[in-house]
Design a protein around this motif. Structure first.
Motif, PDB file in Angstrom:
ATOM      1  N   LEU A  61       9.175   2.804  30.089  1.00 18.55           N
ATOM      2  CA  LEU A  61       8.261   3.135  31.179  1.00 18.55           C
ATOM      3  C   LEU A  61       7.871   1.846  31.882  1.00 18.55           C
ATOM      4  CD1 LEU A  61       5.951   5.676  29.326  1.00 18.55           C
ATOM      5  CD2 LEU A  61       7.575   6.209  31.127  1.00 18.55           C
ATOM      6  N   ASP A  62       7.802   1.911  33.217  1.00 18.86           N
ATOM      7  CA  ASP A  62       7.446   0.734  33.996  1.00 18.86           C
ATOM      8  C   ASP A  62       6.584   1.183  35.165  1.00 18.86           C
ATOM      9  OD1 ASP A  62       7.411  -1.936  34.629  1.00 18.86           O
ATOM     10  OD2 ASP A  62       9.376  -1.943  35.594  1.00 18.86           O
ATOM     11  N   GLU A  63       5.703   0.303  35.605  1.00 16.88           N
ATOM     12  CA  GLU A  63       4.861   0.605  36.771  1.00 16.88           C
ATOM     13  C   GLU A  63       5.742   0.793  38.005  1.00 16.88           C
ATOM     14  OE1 GLU A  63       1.585   0.843  36.453  1.00 16.88           O
ATOM     15  OE2 GLU A  63       1.141  -0.313  34.662  1.00 16.88           O
ATOM     16  N   SER A  67       0.939  -3.115  41.862  1.00 22.31           N
ATOM     17  CA  SER A  67      -0.507  -3.289  41.995  1.00 22.31           C
ATOM     18  C   SER A  67      -1.287  -2.351  41.065  1.00 22.31           C
ATOM     19  CB  SER A  67      -0.938  -3.063  43.444  1.00 22.31           C
ATOM     20  OG  SER A  67      -0.588  -1.751  43.856  1.00 22.31           O
ATOM     21  N   GLN A  68      -0.609  -1.389  40.452  1.00 23.56           N
ATOM     22  CA  GLN A  68      -1.285  -0.456  39.548  1.00 23.56           C
ATOM     23  C   GLN A  68      -1.295  -1.005  38.128  1.00 23.56           C
ATOM     24  OE1 GLN A  68       1.121   3.068  40.071  1.00 23.56           O
ATOM     25  NE2 GLN A  68      -0.400   3.937  41.441  1.00 23.56           N
ATOM     26  N   TRP A  69      -2.174  -0.431  37.327  1.00 24.06           N
ATOM     27  CA  TRP A  69      -2.207  -0.769  35.914  1.00 24.06           C
ATOM     28  C   TRP A  69      -2.301   0.547  35.153  1.00 24.06           C
ATOM     29  CZ3 TRP A  69      -6.199  -2.438  32.014  1.00 24.06           C
ATOM     30  CH2 TRP A  69      -5.599  -3.182  31.001  1.00 24.06           C
ATOM     31  N   CYS A  70      -1.169   1.279  35.104  1.00 27.47           N
ATOM     32  CA  CYS A  70      -1.131   2.634  34.559  1.00 27.47           C
ATOM     33  C   CYS A  70      -0.596   2.710  33.135  1.00 27.47           C
ATOM     34  CB  CYS A  70      -0.252   3.522  35.440  1.00 27.47           C
ATOM     35  SG  CYS A  70      -0.801   3.587  37.146  1.00 27.47           S
ATOM     36  N   LEU A  71       0.252   1.778  32.752  1.00 25.66           N
ATOM     37  CA  LEU A  71       0.980   1.907  31.494  1.00 25.66           C
ATOM     38  C   LEU A  71       0.123   1.968  30.234  1.00 25.66           C
ATOM     39  CD1 LEU A  71       4.241  -0.131  32.005  1.00 25.66           C
ATOM     40  CD2 LEU A  71       3.866   2.318  32.142  1.00 25.66           C
ATOM     41  N   PRO A  72      -0.987   1.241  30.153  1.00 23.89           N
ATOM     42  CA  PRO A  72      -1.730   1.325  28.888  1.00 23.89           C
ATOM     43  C   PRO A  72      -2.162   2.744  28.524  1.00 23.89           C
ATOM     44  CG  PRO A  72      -2.481  -0.551  30.158  1.00 23.89           C
ATOM     45  CD  PRO A  72      -1.553   0.237  31.044  1.00 23.89           C
ATOM     46  N   SER A  73      -2.406   3.584  29.511  1.00 28.38           N
ATOM     47  CA  SER A  73      -2.851   4.952  29.215  1.00 28.38           C
ATOM     48  C   SER A  73      -1.753   5.999  29.408  1.00 28.38           C
ATOM     49  CB  SER A  73      -4.048   5.305  30.099  1.00 28.38           C
ATOM     50  OG  SER A  73      -3.668   5.273  31.458  1.00 28.38           O
ATOM     51  N   THR A  74      -0.543   5.589  29.767  1.00 31.14           N
ATOM     52  CA  THR A  74       0.539   6.530  30.034  1.00 31.14           C
ATOM     53  C   THR A  74       1.234   6.939  28.744  1.00 31.14           C
ATOM     54  OG1 THR A  74       0.915   5.621  32.237  1.00 31.14           O
ATOM     55  CG2 THR A  74       2.721   6.874  31.260  1.00 31.14           C
ATOM     56  N   THR A  75       1.461   8.239  28.586  1.00 29.08           N
ATOM     57  CA  THR A  75       2.208   8.779  27.450  1.00 29.08           C
ATOM     58  C   THR A  75       3.267   9.731  27.989  1.00 29.08           C
ATOM     59  OG1 THR A  75       0.697  10.652  27.156  1.00 29.08           O
ATOM     60  CG2 THR A  75       0.207   8.641  25.905  1.00 29.08           C
ATOM     61  N   ARG A 111       2.370  11.776  31.146  1.00 32.06           N
ATOM     62  CA  ARG A 111       0.921  11.964  31.280  1.00 32.06           C
ATOM     63  C   ARG A 111       0.339  10.588  31.636  1.00 32.06           C
ATOM     64  NH1 ARG A 111       2.060  16.817  30.838  1.00 32.06           N
ATOM     65  NH2 ARG A 111       2.086  17.946  28.896  1.00 32.06           N
ATOM     66  N   THR A 112      -0.250  10.503  32.815  1.00 38.28           N
ATOM     67  CA  THR A 112      -0.819   9.237  33.267  1.00 38.28           C
ATOM     68  C   THR A 112      -2.065   9.518  34.095  1.00 38.28           C
ATOM     69  OG1 THR A 112      -0.262   7.095  34.254  1.00 38.28           O
ATOM     70  CG2 THR A 112       0.597   9.062  35.364  1.00 38.28           C
ATOM     71  N   ALA A 113      -2.774   8.487  34.464  1.00 39.88           N
ATOM     72  CA  ALA A 113      -3.993   8.651  35.264  1.00 39.88           C
ATOM     73  C   ALA A 113      -3.637   9.194  36.642  1.00 39.88           C
ATOM     74  CB  ALA A 113      -4.711   7.309  35.385  1.00 39.88           C
ATOM     75  N   PRO A 114      -4.538   9.975  37.247  1.00 40.35           N
ATOM     76  CA  PRO A 114      -4.286  10.476  38.597  1.00 40.35           C
ATOM     77  C   PRO A 114      -4.023   9.319  39.562  1.00 40.35           C
ATOM     78  CG  PRO A 114      -6.173  11.579  37.630  1.00 40.35           C
ATOM     79  CD  PRO A 114      -5.802  10.465  36.704  1.00 40.35           C
ATOM     80  N   GLY A 115      -3.022   9.491  40.422  1.00 40.30           N
ATOM     81  CA  GLY A 115      -2.672   8.467  41.397  1.00 40.30           C
ATOM     82  C   GLY A 115      -1.702   7.421  40.884  1.00 40.30           C
ATOM     83  N   CYS A 116      -1.423   7.440  39.589  1.00 39.05           N
ATOM     84  CA  CYS A 116      -0.473   6.484  39.014  1.00 39.05           C
ATOM     85  C   CYS A 116       0.945   7.049  39.073  1.00 39.05           C
ATOM     86  CB  CYS A 116      -0.812   6.202  37.554  1.00 39.05           C
ATOM     87  SG  CYS A 116      -2.203   5.098  37.340  1.00 39.05           S
ATOM     88  N   TYR A 117       1.898   6.162  39.280  1.00 40.25           N
ATOM     89  CA  TYR A 117       3.310   6.536  39.268  1.00 40.25           C
ATOM     90  C   TYR A 117       4.066   5.537  38.396  1.00 40.25           C
ATOM     91  CZ  TYR A 117       2.408   9.888  42.886  1.00 40.25           C
ATOM     92  OH  TYR A 117       1.920  10.963  43.582  1.00 40.25           O
ATOM     93  N   VAL A 118       4.965   6.082  37.565  1.00 39.85           N
ATOM     94  CA  VAL A 118       5.742   5.240  36.660  1.00 39.85           C
ATOM     95  C   VAL A 118       7.224   5.559  36.792  1.00 39.85           C
ATOM     96  CG1 VAL A 118       3.865   4.971  34.981  1.00 39.85           C
ATOM     97  CG2 VAL A 118       5.475   6.856  34.722  1.00 39.85           C
ATOM     98  N   GLU A 119       8.023   4.558  36.454  1.00 43.59           N
ATOM     99  CA  GLU A 119       9.475   4.723  36.356  1.00 43.59           C
ATOM    100  C   GLU A 119       9.781   5.043  34.896  1.00 43.59           C
ATOM    101  OE1 GLU A 119      11.432   4.396  39.005  1.00 43.59           O
ATOM    102  OE2 GLU A 119       9.949   3.542  40.365  1.00 43.59           O
ATOM    103  N   LEU A 120      10.664   6.000  34.660  1.00 41.13           N
ATOM    104  CA  LEU A 120      11.036   6.374  33.304  1.00 41.13           C
ATOM    105  C   LEU A 120      12.544   6.291  33.177  1.00 41.13           C
ATOM    106  CD1 LEU A 120       9.722   9.249  31.181  1.00 41.13           C
ATOM    107  CD2 LEU A 120      12.156   9.108  31.593  1.00 41.13           C
TER     108      LEU A 120
END
Length: 130
Positions: A61-63, A67-75, A111-120
């Protein structure tokens, strides 16, 4: 002696080819590569070129936006057609395959915070007998 050595080498090679670990990272077929937001789903088909009992793979998983910081809470969660999820860690999944499978269907849900986008992406996958 040479004939015995060649025969033993051939048997060992044949056994490993039929029963040893088989890397299948390149056998993952993803429907798309779009970034995933909260509850985003990715459908994946895995080709099983030779019969093994277990598929183990790592998820990367990658941001999407630096500018976001989503990964610590992403599952993520995995559901499968053609096997049973035996273990799912923070980034590693182990699936017991149904006998005789030639392919496996997976759905990876982020599953991530609203507004966050990740690469999988899948960065390492191995078929094993165990």
């Amino acid at each position: 002696m040479s004939v015995l050595l060649v025969a033993a080498s051939w048997w060992g090679f044949a056994w490993v080819q039929d029963h040893g670990d088989l890397t299948v990272t390149d056998q993952f077929r993803q429907a798309d590569r779009q970034p995933l937001g909260n509850d985003g789903r990715r459908e994946v088909t895995v080709v099983v070129p030779q019969q093994r009992s277990v598929l183990t793979f790592d998820v990367d998983l990658d941001e999407h936006y630096r500018s976001q910081w989503c990964l610590p809470s992403t599952t993520f969660d995995v559901t499968t057609a053609g096997g049973t999820v035996e273990e799912q860690g923070e980034r590693r999944v182990k699936i017991r395959l149904d006998p005789g499978r030639k392919s496996l269907g997976l759905v990876l849900t982020v599953r991530t915070a609203p507004g966050c986008y990740v690469e999988l992406d899948v960065n390492h996958a191995v078929l094993q007998n165990n």
